[in-house]
Structure formats: structure tokens, C-alpha cells
Design a protein around this motif. Sequence first.
Motif, PDB file in Angstrom:
ATOM      1  N   ILE A 200       0.898  -1.173   0.000  1.00  0.00           N
ATOM      2  CA  ILE A 200       0.000   0.000   0.000  1.00  0.00           C
ATOM      3  C   ILE A 200       0.929   1.213   0.000  1.00  0.00           C
ATOM      4  O   ILE A 200       1.761   1.367   0.895  1.00  0.00           O
ATOM      5  N   ASP A 201       0.811   2.036  -1.031  1.00  0.00           N
ATOM      6  CA  ASP A 201       1.700   3.196  -1.147  1.00  0.00           C
ATOM      7  C   ASP A 201       1.046   4.476  -0.648  1.00  0.00           C
ATOM      8  O   ASP A 201       1.740   5.365  -0.148  1.00  0.00           O
ATOM      9  N   VAL A 202      -0.260   4.581  -0.854  1.00  0.00           N
ATOM     10  CA  VAL A 202      -0.971   5.800  -0.450  1.00  0.00           C
ATOM     11  C   VAL A 202      -2.243   5.397   0.284  1.00  0.00           C
ATOM     12  O   VAL A 202      -3.046   4.620  -0.240  1.00  0.00           O
ATOM     13  N   LEU A 203      -2.392   5.892   1.488  1.00  0.00           N
ATOM     14  CA  LEU A 203      -3.641   5.712   2.234  1.00  0.00           C
ATOM     15  C   LEU A 203      -4.352   7.060   2.247  1.00  0.00           C
ATOM     16  O   LEU A 203      -3.749   8.064   2.626  1.00  0.00           O
ATOM     17  N   VAL A 204      -5.619   7.076   1.842  1.00  0.00           N
ATOM     18  CA  VAL A 204      -6.407   8.309   1.921  1.00  0.00           C
ATOM     19  C   VAL A 204      -7.501   8.123   2.967  1.00  0.00           C
ATOM     20  O   VAL A 204      -8.458   7.380   2.755  1.00  0.00           O
ATOM     21  N   ASN A 205      -7.321   8.759   4.111  1.00  0.00           N
ATOM     22  CA  ASN A 205      -8.332   8.742   5.178  1.00  0.00           C
ATOM     23  C   ASN A 205      -9.345   9.835   4.870  1.00  0.00           C
ATOM     24  O   ASN A 205      -9.232  10.970   5.336  1.00  0.00           O
ATOM     25  N   ASN A 206     -10.319   9.467   4.053  1.00  0.00           N
ATOM     26  CA  ASN A 206     -11.321  10.428   3.592  1.00  0.00           C
ATOM     27  C   ASN A 206     -12.631  10.326   4.369  1.00  0.00           C
ATOM     28  O   ASN A 206     -13.286  11.334   4.608  1.00  0.00           O
ATOM     29  N   ALA A 207     -13.022   9.100   4.781  1.00  0.00           N
ATOM     30  CA  ALA A 207     -14.331   8.893   5.421  1.00  0.00           C
ATOM     31  C   ALA A 207     -14.514   9.869   6.573  1.00  0.00           C
ATOM     32  O   ALA A 207     -13.632  10.019   7.420  1.00  0.00           O
ATOM     33  N   GLY A 208     -15.650  10.528   6.603  1.00  0.00           N
ATOM     34  CA  GLY A 208     -15.893  11.474   7.688  1.00  0.00           C
ATOM     35  C   GLY A 208     -17.318  11.968   7.668  1.00  0.00           C
ATOM     36  O   GLY A 208     -17.998  11.926   6.634  1.00  0.00           O
ATOM     37  N   ILE A 209     -17.763  12.423   8.833  1.00  0.00           N
ATOM     38  CA  ILE A 209     -19.119  12.954   8.962  1.00  0.00           C
ATOM     39  C   ILE A 209     -19.061  14.289   9.691  1.00  0.00           C
ATOM     40  O   ILE A 209     -18.013  14.661  10.222  1.00  0.00           O
ATOM     41  N   GLY A 210     -20.208  14.993   9.712  1.00  0.00           N
ATOM     42  CA  GLY A 210     -20.275  16.276  10.404  1.00  0.00           C
ATOM     43  C   GLY A 210     -21.352  16.272  11.478  1.00  0.00           C
ATOM     44  O   GLY A 210     -22.048  15.256  11.677  1.00  0.00           O
ATOM     45  N   TYR A 211     -21.483  17.377  12.169  1.00  0.00           N
ATOM     46  CA  TYR A 211     -22.548  17.540  13.165  1.00  0.00           C
ATOM     47  C   TYR A 211     -22.723  19.031  13.409  1.00  0.00           C
ATOM     48  O   TYR A 211     -21.745  19.730  13.693  1.00  0.00           O
ATOM     49  N   PHE A 212     -23.967  19.505  13.282  1.00  0.00           N
ATOM     50  CA  PHE A 212     -24.273  20.916  13.540  1.00  0.00           C
ATOM     51  C   PHE A 212     -25.135  21.035  14.788  1.00  0.00           C
ATOM     52  O   PHE A 212     -26.184  20.377  14.880  1.00  0.00           O
ATOM     53  N   GLY A 213     -24.730  21.851  15.726  1.00  0.00           N
ATOM     54  CA  GLY A 213     -25.525  22.099  16.925  1.00  0.00           C
ATOM     55  C   GLY A 213     -24.694  22.958  17.859  1.00  0.00           C
ATOM     56  O   GLY A 213     -23.459  22.883  17.823  1.00  0.00           O
ATOM     57  N   THR A 214     -25.335  23.759  18.697  1.00  0.00           N
ATOM     58  CA  THR A 214     -24.534  24.564  19.631  1.00  0.00           C
ATOM     59  C   THR A 214     -23.863  23.628  20.633  1.00  0.00           C
ATOM     60  O   THR A 214     -24.309  22.484  20.837  1.00  0.00           O
ATOM     61  N   PHE A 215     -22.829  24.127  21.252  1.00  0.00           N
ATOM     62  CA  PHE A 215     -22.046  23.345  22.211  1.00  0.00           C
ATOM     63  C   PHE A 215     -22.941  22.761  23.306  1.00  0.00           C
ATOM     64  O   PHE A 215     -22.858  21.576  23.635  1.00  0.00           O
ATOM     65  N   GLU A 216     -23.851  23.581  23.836  1.00  0.00           N
ATOM     66  CA  GLU A 216     -24.702  23.109  24.938  1.00  0.00           C
ATOM     67  C   GLU A 216     -25.778  22.139  24.477  1.00  0.00           C
ATOM     68  O   GLU A 216     -26.210  21.291  25.253  1.00  0.00           O
ATOM     69  N   GLU A 217     -26.233  22.295  23.230  1.00  0.00           N
ATOM     70  CA  GLU A 217     -27.405  21.522  22.802  1.00  0.00           C
ATOM     71  C   GLU A 217     -27.061  20.288  21.962  1.00  0.00           C
ATOM     72  O   GLU A 217     -27.952  19.503  21.638  1.00  0.00           O
ATOM     73  N   SER A 218     -25.810  20.118  21.615  1.00  0.00           N
ATOM     74  CA  SER A 218     -25.437  18.957  20.788  1.00  0.00           C
ATOM     75  C   SER A 218     -25.668  17.662  21.560  1.00  0.00           C
ATOM     76  O   SER A 218     -25.479  17.613  22.775  1.00  0.00           O
ATOM     77  N   ASN A 219     -26.050  16.634  20.830  1.00  0.00           N
ATOM     78  CA  ASN A 219     -26.229  15.304  21.434  1.00  0.00           C
ATOM     79  C   ASN A 219     -24.836  14.678  21.610  1.00  0.00           C
ATOM     80  O   ASN A 219     -24.112  14.460  20.634  1.00  0.00           O
ATOM     81  N   ILE A 220     -24.474  14.396  22.864  1.00  0.00           N
ATOM     82  CA  ILE A 220     -23.100  13.957  23.137  1.00  0.00           C
ATOM     83  C   ILE A 220     -22.815  12.584  22.524  1.00  0.00           C
ATOM     84  O   ILE A 220     -21.700  12.320  22.056  1.00  0.00           O
ATOM     85  N   ALA A 221     -23.825  11.713  22.475  1.00  0.00           N
ATOM     86  CA  ALA A 221     -23.605  10.396  21.848  1.00  0.00           C
ATOM     87  C   ALA A 221     -23.264  10.580  20.364  1.00  0.00           C
ATOM     88  O   ALA A 221     -22.369   9.908  19.833  1.00  0.00           O
ATOM     89  N   ASP A 222     -23.949  11.500  19.700  1.00  0.00           N
ATOM     90  CA  ASP A 222     -23.656  11.765  18.281  1.00  0.00           C
ATOM     91  C   ASP A 222     -22.260  12.374  18.122  1.00  0.00           C
ATOM     92  O   ASP A 222     -21.527  12.046  17.183  1.00  0.00           O
ATOM     93  N   ALA A 223     -21.919  13.279  19.048  1.00  0.00           N
ATOM     94  CA  ALA A 223     -20.595  13.909  18.979  1.00  0.00           C
ATOM     95  C   ALA A 223     -19.493  12.872  19.195  1.00  0.00           C
ATOM     96  O   ALA A 223     -18.484  12.842  18.484  1.00  0.00           O
ATOM     97  N   ARG A 224     -19.720  11.973  20.159  1.00  0.00           N
ATOM     98  CA  ARG A 224     -18.733  10.906  20.414  1.00  0.00           C
ATOM     99  C   ARG A 224     -18.569  10.007  19.190  1.00  0.00           C
ATOM    100  O   ARG A 224     -17.454   9.615  18.831  1.00  0.00           O
ATOM    101  N   TYR A 225     -19.707   9.673  18.561  1.00  0.00           N
ATOM    102  CA  TYR A 225     -19.630   8.801  17.371  1.00  0.00           C
ATOM    103  C   TYR A 225     -18.830   9.500  16.264  1.00  0.00           C
ATOM    104  O   TYR A 225     -18.044   8.855  15.559  1.00  0.00           O
ATOM    105  N   MET A 226     -19.024  10.821  16.145  1.00  0.00           N
ATOM    106  CA  MET A 226     -18.255  11.547  15.117  1.00  0.00           C
ATOM    107  C   MET A 226     -16.754  11.453  15.406  1.00  0.00           C
ATOM    108  O   MET A 226     -15.954  11.313  14.473  1.00  0.00           O
ATOM    109  N   PHE A 227     -16.369  11.502  16.678  1.00  0.00           N
ATOM    110  CA  PHE A 227     -14.947  11.303  17.002  1.00  0.00           C
ATOM    111  C   PHE A 227     -14.506   9.891  16.616  1.00  0.00           C
ATOM    112  O   PHE A 227     -13.366   9.689  16.165  1.00  0.00           O
ATOM    113  N   GLU A 228     -15.385   8.906  16.800  1.00  0.00           N
ATOM    114  CA  GLU A 228     -15.040   7.520  16.414  1.00  0.00           C
ATOM    115  C   GLU A 228     -14.697   7.450  14.933  1.00  0.00           C
ATOM    116  O   GLU A 228     -13.747   6.784  14.525  1.00  0.00           O
TER     117      GLU A 228
END
Length: 280
Positions: free
Chosen positions: A79-107
Amino acid sequence: MNKKTWLVTGTSTGFGKSLATYLAQQENVNLVATARNIQKLSYLDQFDHGQIEKLTLDVTNENDINNAVNNAKVKFDTIDVLVNNAGIGYFGTFEESNIADARYMFEVNVWGLVNMSRAVLKIMRPQKSGTIVNFSSIGGLASFPTLSFYHGTKYAVEGISESLAEEVKDLNIKILLIEPSGFRTDWAGRSSKKALPSISDYQQFAEFIEGNENGAHHEAGDPDKAAQIIYDQVTNNSDLPLRLPLGKYSSDTAIQKYQSSLKSFKELHKLSISADTPKQ
Ligand SMILES: NC(=O)c1ccc[n+]([C@@H]2O[C@H](COP(=O)([O-])OP(=O)(O)OC[C@H]3O[C@@H](n4cnc5c(N)ncnc54)[C@H](OP(=O)(O)O)[C@@H]3O)[C@@H](O)[C@H]2O)c1
């Protein structure tokens, strides 16, 4: 011809699909195209002359990661080139974001990229060559309201990549951070969950969240052009930069952010260094 093997995550839509489509048409490329659902990769069949391997890969699943890396090695030997492209987003204010969703985004955005890179480094290190392309974002350099946790993931990608680049540079392994502004992909639409403000103090941000949702696929950036630029940089630039902002908004914002940070650091310099002098 010296063929290079590219492994790309998240090739079902967006940047990943554009890059896989571009790579599939390059004579000097073996392509390992991966997706959570490989039914979504049938668009590659028209180009397949035995140089394309399609593999199931959810980057949050370590078995998938090991299988994909092992299968790629068996099929193409390297393997010569690895492209780590897979990714998701999340929109919400800091206080109102769903923490489980935020954690999954870090995963996905952070730990998926980390685990992919660690698996592929086992191949790149002994061969003493390779390039890891990590999808960050202009959101890995500059921050906007309602994206605190997304920024957290992309700033993490930036810091991890910068440190890793130092560790592997003498092994002839390069790290390239891609920092796009808005591009016409599924990211702002189906790939980003949204939590509209319910607290009246944050109502002003509803418009920004809805604007991003409605603006999906109307952004300035062309993912097909991005694919061409990334291929060209990795293949032909012997002096690869660590950071590559993509899109005018990204480049302008990065310059402005660094200029204002530099100004502030200089203004604070005397005060900052005074902390090394013992308290009287
Ligand atoms: N588009 C932009 O404006 C923009 C700007 C800056 C940075 N980025 C970054 O660009 C990268 C690619 O996103 P995109 O813009 O091309 O959006 P996209 O069209 O939504 O593509 C995202 C890809 O990631 C895949 N994915 C999601 N979760 C996954 C998982 N657990 N395992 C494996 N694959 C997974 C999706 O697969 P499924 O089809 O299975 O969902 C899809 O192939 C992301 O890292 C994103 O943060 C995008």
C-alpha cells in the motif's frame, strides 16, 4: 511501469467517489476502493481492468480495517498511499449537541483515521515509503459557531498528523492534510446530523444550520477538481506540504487566521516569556 497502490476510505459519495473515479482511470494506479456498503461502488465497474479491489470497510470496525489492509496487501503486495477520507459532520450549539452523536463523530473522524493509519504504517514502515492523506477541513484551522465538536475532531486530526509527520519523515513516509472549504458533496446534507437550537439564547444560529443543510451540493468547491489536485500533488510533488487548503474560502481563511494569530502572539510575546522568570 511502477504502479502505486492507493487505499481510499469512504468512496461511496463525495470526495472519495471523485478520487476513486479519477484513480480508476490512471494507468499507474492500483485502487483499493472501500465503503461501508460496496453495492455503492458499482460506478467503478466500467473502469475495472483487474486493477481495482472493492472492499467493505466501516472505519469504526477494527475487523474491517484489518481485513481491508490484509486483502489489499495480498492483492497488490503493497500500500503506497492511504487516503483517510471517510468522515461525517454535526451541527448544533455546544450546549445543545447530542453527546452520543458527537462521540460517534470522534469515532469516525479521529479514531477511524488513527486505526487505519496504524494498520497501514505496519506496511509502509518496512517498505520505507508511503503517503498518508488525511482529510481535515478548514474547520481544522478555524472555527465557526454550531460546529464545536466537528472542529474538535478536525483539530485532533491536525495535531495527530503534524506529530506523526515528524515521527515518520526519516522513514520516507509523508503526511498530507487536506483542508477543504465547502465542496459539493453529501457532507452538509445527509452526512451531518443537525440539532436546531431549542434554547432561545441560541435561536440566532438556526439560520446558519439550515443554510448549510439547504446549501448542500451548491458549495463553491468541485470534488472532481479536488481529486485531480490530490492525485497530482501526491504523485508529482517531491516537496509535499503538510497542509493543503482547498478552495478560495479555505485559503483566504487560513491566511487570515494565521496572520491574526501571529499578530496576537507578537503583541503578547513580552508577557508570554515573562512567565519563565521566577515570581518575585
Ligand atoms: N464537503 C465539504 O464541504 C467538506 C469540507 C471539509 C472537509 N470535508 C471532509 O471531507 C471528507 C469526505 O466527506 P465528503 O465531503 O466527501 O462527504 P460525503 O459525500 O458525505 O462522503 C462521506 C463519506 O464517508 C463515508 N463514511 C461515513 N461514515 C463512515 C464510516 N463509519 N466508515 C466508513 N466510511 C464512512 C460515507 O459513506 P456512506 O455512504 O456509507 O455514508 C461517504 O462515503 C470528510 O472527512 C469531511 O469531513 C468535507
